[in-house]
Write a protein that holds these residues in place. Structure first.
Motif, PDB file in Angstrom:
ATOM      1  N   LYS A  11      -2.111   8.191  -5.619  1.00  0.00           N
ATOM      2  CA  LYS A  11      -3.193   7.347  -6.141  1.00  0.00           C
ATOM      3  C   LYS A  11      -2.688   5.997  -6.613  1.00  0.00           C
ATOM      4  O   LYS A  11      -3.445   5.037  -6.702  1.00  0.00           O
ATOM      5  N   ASP A  12      -1.413   5.919  -6.990  1.00  0.00           N
ATOM      6  CA  ASP A  12      -0.776   4.625  -7.245  1.00  0.00           C
ATOM      7  C   ASP A  12       0.683   4.751  -6.845  1.00  0.00           C
ATOM      8  O   ASP A  12       1.184   5.862  -6.648  1.00  0.00           O
ATOM      9  N   HIS A  13       1.349   3.615  -6.677  1.00  0.00           N
ATOM     10  CA  HIS A  13       2.677   3.632  -6.072  1.00  0.00           C
ATOM     11  C   HIS A  13       3.684   2.865  -6.919  1.00  0.00           C
ATOM     12  O   HIS A  13       3.389   1.771  -7.408  1.00  0.00           O
TER      13      HIS A  13
ATOM     14  N   HIS B 179       6.873  10.724  -8.337  1.00  0.00           N
ATOM     15  CA  HIS B 179       5.614  10.104  -8.767  1.00  0.00           C
ATOM     16  C   HIS B 179       4.542  10.231  -7.689  1.00  0.00           C
ATOM     17  O   HIS B 179       3.368  10.506  -8.001  1.00  0.00           O
ATOM     18  N   GLU B 180       4.923  10.049  -6.436  1.00  0.00           N
ATOM     19  CA  GLU B 180       3.962  10.179  -5.337  1.00  0.00           C
ATOM     20  C   GLU B 180       3.378  11.591  -5.283  1.00  0.00           C
ATOM     21  O   GLU B 180       2.192  11.781  -5.049  1.00  0.00           O
TER      22      GLU B 180
ATOM     23  N   GLU C 295       0.806  -1.220   0.000  1.00  0.00           N
ATOM     24  CA  GLU C 295       0.000   0.000   0.000  1.00  0.00           C
ATOM     25  C   GLU C 295       0.844   1.278   0.000  1.00  0.00           C
ATOM     26  O   GLU C 295       0.314   2.371   0.196  1.00  0.00           O
TER      27      GLU C 295
ATOM     28  N   ARG D 141       6.648  -2.430 -10.251  1.00  0.00           N
ATOM     29  CA  ARG D 141       5.370  -2.063 -10.828  1.00  0.00           C
ATOM     30  C   ARG D 141       5.052  -0.632 -10.421  1.00  0.00           C
ATOM     31  O   ARG D 141       5.597  -0.095  -9.475  1.00  0.00           O
ATOM     32  N   ILE D 142       4.137  -0.025 -11.178  1.00  0.00           N
ATOM     33  CA  ILE D 142       3.603   1.282 -10.831  1.00  0.00           C
ATOM     34  C   ILE D 142       2.113   1.083 -10.561  1.00  0.00           C
ATOM     35  O   ILE D 142       1.413   0.518 -11.373  1.00  0.00           O
TER      36      ILE D 142
ATOM     37  N   THR E 282       1.016  12.161  -8.476  1.00  0.00           N
ATOM     38  CA  THR E 282      -0.245  11.390  -8.512  1.00  0.00           C
ATOM     39  C   THR E 282      -1.044  11.506  -7.232  1.00  0.00           C
ATOM     40  O   THR E 282      -2.109  10.893  -7.112  1.00  0.00           O
TER      41      THR E 282
END
Length: 346
Positions: free
Chosen positions: A327-329, A320-321, A167, A345-346, A324
């Motif tokens: 919303k995804d990691h 990226h955090e 998560e 993975r993203i 976004t």
């Protein structure tokens, strides 16, 4: 670009977004979005704007950026105040900084001060909003910093995994695989009685390494003893005395697995003091982040953990955090040489 440089030298005022807009023929909003790495701006436009910005010596006004966007354009790397002995920290800092080059973000280091909890440094950053995201390491299974950051919904990425790893953003080296490969390699070298010099067991990667080593011990029919009263982070005196105690308690020991090059070097010197010959009647297998242990003793068996890869991924994941809003990691498990390919993975 000479004309641009000439105009820059001719003016005495600090260059602004408007300066770049006039020189590029673009709108101020387009220049701002290009410098902010907006996804809808073309790579060519971003390159052109950055080139002009560099030429005129443009630097964003942090106070102005914060007023307009609520952001600081800062990513904080939270580290122990005590430096490591073999430059892993400096390599990590350098790789993160390189990965942030060309983005609007700057890296700042925030130390965990002696006498205070690791959470204090993170809480300060969040409460003062002195950064847009944080990178933390030395991760515990139920890390209080991660629990706090998740509750605050503050962008972060970890170097290591918690029980909530699915998560949140993270990069981790597969220490379970390292433990397994180390024991398997030593078993294939004919070793049967191994000592494991593991990391401090309050950290997630220690448990992974121990589990991997003991699983391989069962599969290959060898004995693994977990070192007591010392860890791979212990000082020279502790490891020297610990090795002496281990040899006395288990005289048939014929191999050592170390989680750090520091531990491997001290342990090797201690073992040689007892008359053991590395590579002949005793083997040492160690993880290292800079390939130099074989310069110390060519007979030492090693696996290299790629800290540059870790730093680059952590930087990109932090950006990226922010972009976004969590919303995804981005997540990656880096597998050492000798096991299946690492996953991301993203």
């Amino acid at each position: 670009m000479n004309d641009i440089n000439g105009q820059a030298r001719a003016g005495r005022e600090r260059p602004t977004l408007k300066t770049i807009a006039q020189l590029s023929g673009l709108a101020v909003t387009t220049v701002s979005r290009a410098l902010g790495d907006a996804p809808d701006i073309s790579a060519e436009t971003k390159r052109k704007v950055r080139e002009i910005a560099d030429s005129v010596g443009y630097t964003p006004n942090r106070a102005g950026v914060r007023l307009r966007t609520g952001r600081t354009n800062v990513i904080a790397l939270v580290l122990e105040a005590e430096p490591d002995g073999l430059n892993m920290t400096s390599r990590m800092i350098a790789s993160i900084a390189r990965a942030l080059a060309g983005t609007p973000y700057h890296l700042v280091m925030t130390p965990e001060m002696p006498g205070r909890t690791p959470l204090d440094a993170v809480r300060y950053i969040v409460e003062t909003r002195s950064a847009d995201a944080v990178i933390i390491n030395r991760i515990q299974p139920e890390d209080t910093r991660v629990a706090y950051l998740r509750k605050q919904r503050f962008p972060f990425v970890t170097h290591g995994r918690t029980i909530w790893a699915a998560e949140h953003a993270h990069f981790d080296y597969d220490n379970h695989a390292f433990g397994r490969i180390a024991v398997e390699t030593l078993a294939r070298h004919g070793r049967s009685d191994l000592l494991l010099l593991a990391p401090p067991q309050d950290q997630s990667y220690a448990n992974d390494m121990i589990d991997g080593a003991f699983a391989a011990a069962g599969d290959f029919g060898v004995r693994v003893t977990l070192a007591e009263q010392m860890t791979s982070d212990s000082g020279e005196s502790e490891i020297r005395h610990g090795i002496a105690r281990s040899i006395a308690a288990h005289p048939k020991l014929d191999a050592l697995v170390s989680a750090s090059p520091n531990g491997a070097m001290v342990a090797t010197a201690s073992l040689e003091a007892t008359g053991r010959v590395i590579g002949k009647d005793f083997d040492v297998f160690s993880k290292e982040t800079i390939p130099f242990l074989k310069l110390f003793r060519p007979q030492i068996l090693t696996l290299v953990e790629d800290i540059q890869k870790a730093g680059e991924f952590l930087a990109k994941a932090a950006v990226h955090e922010i972009a976004t809003l969590g919303k995804d990691h981005m997540q990656m498990l880096d597998c050492p040489t000798g096991c299946a390919t690492g996953t991301s993975r993203i």
